[in-house]
Motif scaffolding. Sequence first.
Motif, PDB file in Angstrom:
ATOM      1  N   GLY A   1       0.932  -8.532   3.685  1.00 49.82           N
ATOM      2  CA  GLY A   1       0.116  -7.672   2.852  1.00 49.82           C
ATOM      3  C   GLY A   1      -0.483  -8.455   1.694  1.00 49.82           C
ATOM      4  O   GLY A   1      -0.272  -9.654   1.535  1.00 49.82           O
TER       5      GLY A   1
ATOM      6  N   VAL B   1      -1.750  -6.506  -5.022  1.00 48.74           N
ATOM      7  CA  VAL B   1      -0.908  -5.379  -5.426  1.00 48.74           C
ATOM      8  C   VAL B   1      -0.237  -5.690  -6.758  1.00 48.74           C
ATOM      9  O   VAL B   1      -0.113  -4.820  -7.635  1.00 48.74           O
TER      10      VAL B   1
ATOM     11  N   PHE C   1      -3.885   2.751  -4.729  1.00 44.34           N
ATOM     12  CA  PHE C   1      -3.001   3.039  -3.605  1.00 44.34           C
ATOM     13  C   PHE C   1      -3.785   3.358  -2.339  1.00 44.34           C
ATOM     14  O   PHE C   1      -3.489   2.832  -1.266  1.00 44.34           O
TER      15      PHE C   1
ATOM     16  N   LEU D   1      -3.859   1.253   1.082  1.00 42.02           N
ATOM     17  CA  LEU D   1      -3.387   1.943   2.275  1.00 42.02           C
ATOM     18  C   LEU D   1      -4.431   1.909   3.384  1.00 42.02           C
ATOM     19  O   LEU D   1      -4.114   1.595   4.540  1.00 42.02           O
TER      20      LEU D   1
ATOM     21  N   ARG E   1      -4.803  -1.460   4.878  1.00 39.02           N
ATOM     22  CA  ARG E   1      -3.529  -1.936   5.411  1.00 39.02           C
ATOM     23  C   ARG E   1      -3.067  -3.216   4.713  1.00 39.02           C
ATOM     24  O   ARG E   1      -2.574  -4.152   5.350  1.00 39.02           O
TER      25      ARG E   1
ATOM     26  N   ILE F   1      -0.859  -3.034   2.055  1.00 36.18           N
ATOM     27  CA  ILE F   1       0.407  -2.809   1.354  1.00 36.18           C
ATOM     28  C   ILE F   1       1.479  -3.662   2.019  1.00 36.18           C
ATOM     29  O   ILE F   1       1.654  -3.601   3.237  1.00 36.18           O
TER      30      ILE F   1
ATOM     31  N   TRP G   1       6.809  -1.498   1.063  1.00 35.53           N
ATOM     32  CA  TRP G   1       6.409  -1.175  -0.308  1.00 35.53           C
ATOM     33  C   TRP G   1       5.694   0.162  -0.429  1.00 35.53           C
ATOM     34  O   TRP G   1       5.446   0.623  -1.549  1.00 35.53           O
ATOM     35  N   THR G   2       5.361   0.821   0.650  1.00 33.73           N
ATOM     36  CA  THR G   2       4.601   2.075   0.571  1.00 33.73           C
ATOM     37  C   THR G   2       5.360   3.134  -0.230  1.00 33.73           C
ATOM     38  O   THR G   2       4.797   3.778  -1.122  1.00 33.73           O
ATOM     39  N   GLY G   3       6.637   3.320   0.072  1.00 34.18           N
ATOM     40  CA  GLY G   3       7.417   4.331  -0.636  1.00 34.18           C
ATOM     41  C   GLY G   3       7.526   4.044  -2.122  1.00 34.18           C
ATOM     42  O   GLY G   3       7.477   4.966  -2.946  1.00 34.18           O
TER      43      GLY G   3
ATOM     44  N   LEU H   1       5.365   2.450  -4.035  1.00 35.28           N
ATOM     45  CA  LEU H   1       4.088   2.697  -4.705  1.00 35.28           C
ATOM     46  C   LEU H   1       3.793   4.197  -4.798  1.00 35.28           C
ATOM     47  O   LEU H   1       3.211   4.653  -5.785  1.00 35.28           O
ATOM     48  N   ILE H   2       4.199   4.954  -3.779  1.00 35.86           N
ATOM     49  CA  ILE H   2       4.075   6.414  -3.863  1.00 35.86           C
ATOM     50  C   ILE H   2       4.958   6.941  -4.991  1.00 35.86           C
ATOM     51  O   ILE H   2       4.579   7.851  -5.747  1.00 35.86           O
TER      52      ILE H   2
END
Length: 382
Positions: free
Chosen positions: A32, A37, A135, A139, A142, A144, A148-150, A152-153
């Motif tokens: 990523g 990021v 974000f 996303l 693609r 991320i 790490w998605t969770g 950043l959410i």
Amino acid sequence: MATKRSIFEEVDSGGKPAEAPRGGMIDARPRGARRAVRIWLMILFALVVVMIAVGGLTRLTDSGLSITEWAPVTGAIPPMNEAAWQAEFDKYRAIPEYQLQNKGMTLEEFQFIYWWEWGHRQLGRLIGLVWALGFVGFLVTRNIPPGWTGRLIGIGALGGLQGAIGWWMVSSGLTGTALDVASYRLATHLGLAFVILGLIAWWTFSLGRPDAQLMQARRSREAGLMRLGGWLVGLTFLQIILGALVAGIDAGRGYTDWPLMAGGFFPPYPFDIQPVWRNFFENDGLVQFMHRMSGYVLLAFGIFVFLRARRSPFTATRGAFGAMLGMMFVQMLLGIVTVVHAAPWHLAILHQFGAVVLWVLVLRARHQTAYPRAQSVRGATA
């Protein structure tokens, strides 16, 4: 007739040179846009720091109750004409702060405090927008990093919760006989801001190094020093919360001598509010006393952890704890100067900013214990 093969020819190579070996499975995974990021998180971090400073100035100018409604969307538009301004002013004149403290305030004076609170709320909206654009952009493309998605959410969710807690805090000063917001709600609001800052800082530290390097570094953890670093993080956060309680009731302006309080070690009348538990939130002498004592404990423990960290074999770890302790002394000096000058706004904001710097340095030191940097025999870090 079959062609003779050379005994040095690679089997099944077709006469071609063998391919170079590929990297391991960790290196083969898509990484990523770690650098992008990280930059985005640093921008969010800077905006949250500014938000904390603007929030402090909003409180110091008694502007926090000037907007009496929570309108996350329509509230972005300020009054555009004289009638709209008068309507907002009429709402403010109905709350206790105006009736008991600011009665007779002019429309121009109201506009001054209104713009402070409006700017504070606009900055919150800007932070939400920067998070959402970043974000969604990462996303969709693609970019991320894996896993790490969770996280950043989570940052976005905490930001939304912070807005709701902000209104919960403001609403406590709109009814009854309150002249200010409830101190424990202010402490909750500021505490969550520091939680968000801490998460962003920690993840920024992690994104600054490759995953493979972090996984390797975990094998060199110093468990004892890591636990001490965790306790240091907790004590620092407690001191920040107590500082928020001091700010919430202007307790920093009540006792301006140091190291004593009104000539004694313990402040006078520390439990004169009934019921007794309210004194720990509303008694200016007791709240400032708790903040002072917690500061002494934090400094003593910081010195202890620093001395323990000096035995670490890692140069970067020793340096991180040295920077932490240096800032701890600076912050304590700022606190003393702020108190003896009755907490003028410029010193109060500087002390608050010092808390941000100390918080980041404590977390940085803790991160170094969790993921120590490899170094050569001569001590140079990798």
